[in-house]
Structure formats: C-alpha cells, structure tokens
Design an enzyme around this catalytic site. Structure first.
Site, mmCIF file in Angstrom:
data_model
loop_
_atom_site.group_PDB
_atom_site.id
_atom_site.type_symbol
_atom_site.label_atom_id
_atom_site.label_comp_id
_atom_site.label_asym_id
_atom_site.label_seq_id
_atom_site.Cartn_x
_atom_site.Cartn_y
_atom_site.Cartn_z
ATOM 1 C CE LYS A 120 58.453 -9.889 58.769
ATOM 2 N NZ LYS A 120 59.449 -9.655 59.826
ATOM 3 C CB SER A 148 67.676 -13.362 60.068
ATOM 4 O OG SER A 148 67.597 -13.501 61.461
HETATM 5 P P1 ADP Z 1 61.563 -8.984 63.239
HETATM 6 O O1 ADP Z 1 61.087 -9.537 61.926
HETATM 7 O O2 ADP Z 1 60.486 -8.814 64.266
HETATM 8 O O3 ADP Z 1 62.461 -7.774 63.130
HETATM 9 P P2 ADP Z 1 63.969 -10.419 63.818
HETATM 10 O O4 ADP Z 1 64.120 -11.890 64.001
HETATM 11 O O5 ADP Z 1 64.659 -9.818 62.644
HETATM 12 O O6 ADP Z 1 62.435 -10.166 63.808
HETATM 13 O O7 ADP Z 1 64.463 -9.664 65.114
HETATM 14 C C1 ADP Z 1 63.927 -9.921 66.389
HETATM 15 C C2 ADP Z 1 64.473 -8.901 67.375
HETATM 16 O O8 ADP Z 1 65.881 -9.027 67.494
HETATM 17 C C3 ADP Z 1 64.230 -7.446 66.943
HETATM 18 O O9 ADP Z 1 63.989 -6.681 68.088
HETATM 19 C C4 ADP Z 1 65.533 -7.048 66.304
HETATM 20 O O10 ADP Z 1 65.744 -5.660 66.355
HETATM 21 C C5 ADP Z 1 66.510 -7.788 67.216
HETATM 22 N N1 ADP Z 1 67.776 -8.049 66.549
HETATM 23 C C6 ADP Z 1 68.000 -8.755 65.431
HETATM 24 N N2 ADP Z 1 69.315 -8.772 65.115
HETATM 25 C C7 ADP Z 1 69.939 -8.041 66.079
HETATM 26 C C8 ADP Z 1 71.304 -7.654 66.345
HETATM 27 N N3 ADP Z 1 72.279 -8.010 65.515
HETATM 28 N N4 ADP Z 1 71.548 -6.901 67.431
HETATM 29 C C9 ADP Z 1 70.538 -6.523 68.242
HETATM 30 N N5 ADP Z 1 69.251 -6.834 68.065
HETATM 31 C C10 ADP Z 1 68.945 -7.587 67.012
#
Ligand code: ADP
Length: 164
Positions: free
Chosen positions: A41, A128
């Site tokens: 990634k 992110s």
């Molecule tokens: P991934 O690459 O597995 O999506 P992330 O770090 O982007 O990893 O997200 C990890 C978890 O946090 C996922 O379940 C994602 O949906 C949740 N998540 C990320 N940002 C938010 C947000 N702003 N509100 C709610 N859930 C979030």
C-alpha cells in the site's frame, strides 16, 4: 472476556479512527487496535511510526492495546481470541467494500462476527488519505488529527520535498 480487534492501515491515525476505537472500548472488555503491515500500500508512515502515534492517542483507554499484524485480519482475530472485528462506516461508498469483506470473513470463520459502527457525523468525511493530501499542500489539518500527528505529517512532507 469479550475481545475485539480494530484492524486498519492507520496511515496516520485520525480523530475518525479514535471515535470508533473509543466506542468499541465501551462495548468490549478489550480491543486490539491492529496496524496492518502491508508494504504494497506504500504507506507514508512505517509500521513503527504508526504504532507510536496510535499508542500516544489511546493512552487514556486502559482496555485498548496497539499491535500489528501481517496477512488476514480474520486469522489475527482468531489468534487473539476475538469474537468480533470492528470496522467503521463513513459513506455509502464504504459499504460495498466492507460488505464483501465481511461476507468473505464469515466464510473463512463463521464464529467471528464483523461489527460496523457508523461514523459520528463530524468525522464522516475524514480519511487518512484526505488528511495526507491536505497536509502535503500545507493546509491546516488540526481539526482532524492530534497535534503530534499533524507535526509528523508536515515533517514527512518536508523531508520528501527536501530530498527532491
Ligand atoms: P483500511 O485501509 O483497512 O480501510 P483505515 O486506516 O483507512 O484502514 O481504516 C481503518 C478503519 O477505520 C476502517 O474500518 C475504516 O472504515 C474506519 N475509519 C476510518 N476513518 C473513519 C472515520 N472518519 N469515521 C469512521 N470510521 C473510520
């Protein structure tokens, strides 16, 4: 003991992630916040950096620990004795991906449930990747990440610019 895992990239951790983790910590006896080690990634932060930022952010939550894993989240959940995988849902666009993932995980291990939590409205648009984009252009990210994360984001992008 009711254990869950919250897996993700956390590159870097945002207030949206922390909202989900805090709410999971209210429901489960213990939550493993698990950083996926996936070099494919091309993350901005190393696994160690992401873990350090998460640890600092959850220091007030006594039933949450930060860890990392490779491979399948469902295998990691089994290893930890978790009964659930907690995921956050932001928009309809998250749904299709998460629906498929949850369905596959259910086939792989029907005993481990996927639990979805709806984002709190103030965090519904935070990701992110959006935060990284704003920080890379010098914008203010203080509403979405902790001061420490913001500082490290700007430092990373400065490092990148200086090495060009
Ligand atoms: P991934 O690459 O597995 O999506 P992330 O770090 O982007 O990893 O997200 C990890 C978890 O946090 C996922 O379940 C994602 O949906 C949740 N998540 C990320 N940002 C938010 C947000 N702003 N509100 C709610 N859930 C979030």
């Amino acid at each position: 003991m009711k254990i869950s895992i919250c897996p993700g990239s956390f590159d870097p951790v945002t207030y949206g992630h922390l909202d989900i983790v805090q709410r999971a910590a209210d429901i489960f006896d213990h939550v493993y916040l698990a950083v996926l080690n996936n070099p494919d990634k091309h993350p901005l932060f190393t696994v160690e950096e992401r873990i350090a930022l998460l640890e600092e952010s959850i220091s007030m939550l006594s039933n949450v620990s930060v860890d990392c894993f490779d491979g399948l989240a469902i295998e990691y959940a089994k290893q930890k004795g978790a009964l659930a995988i907690v995921r956050g849902l932001r928009a309809v666009t998250d749904f299709e991906f998460e629906f498929k993932l949850a369905a596959m995980n259910r086939v792989l291990d029907p005993e481990i449930e996927t639990v979805f939590m709806m984002t709190s409205s103030e965090y519904s648009f935070i990701s992110s990747s959006a935060v990284k984009e704003v920080a890379s252009l010098g914008g203010n990210v203080s509403q979405w990440v902790s001061p420490k994360v913001a500082q490290q984001l700007y430092a990373k992008f400065k490092e990148k610019e200086d090495s060009r």
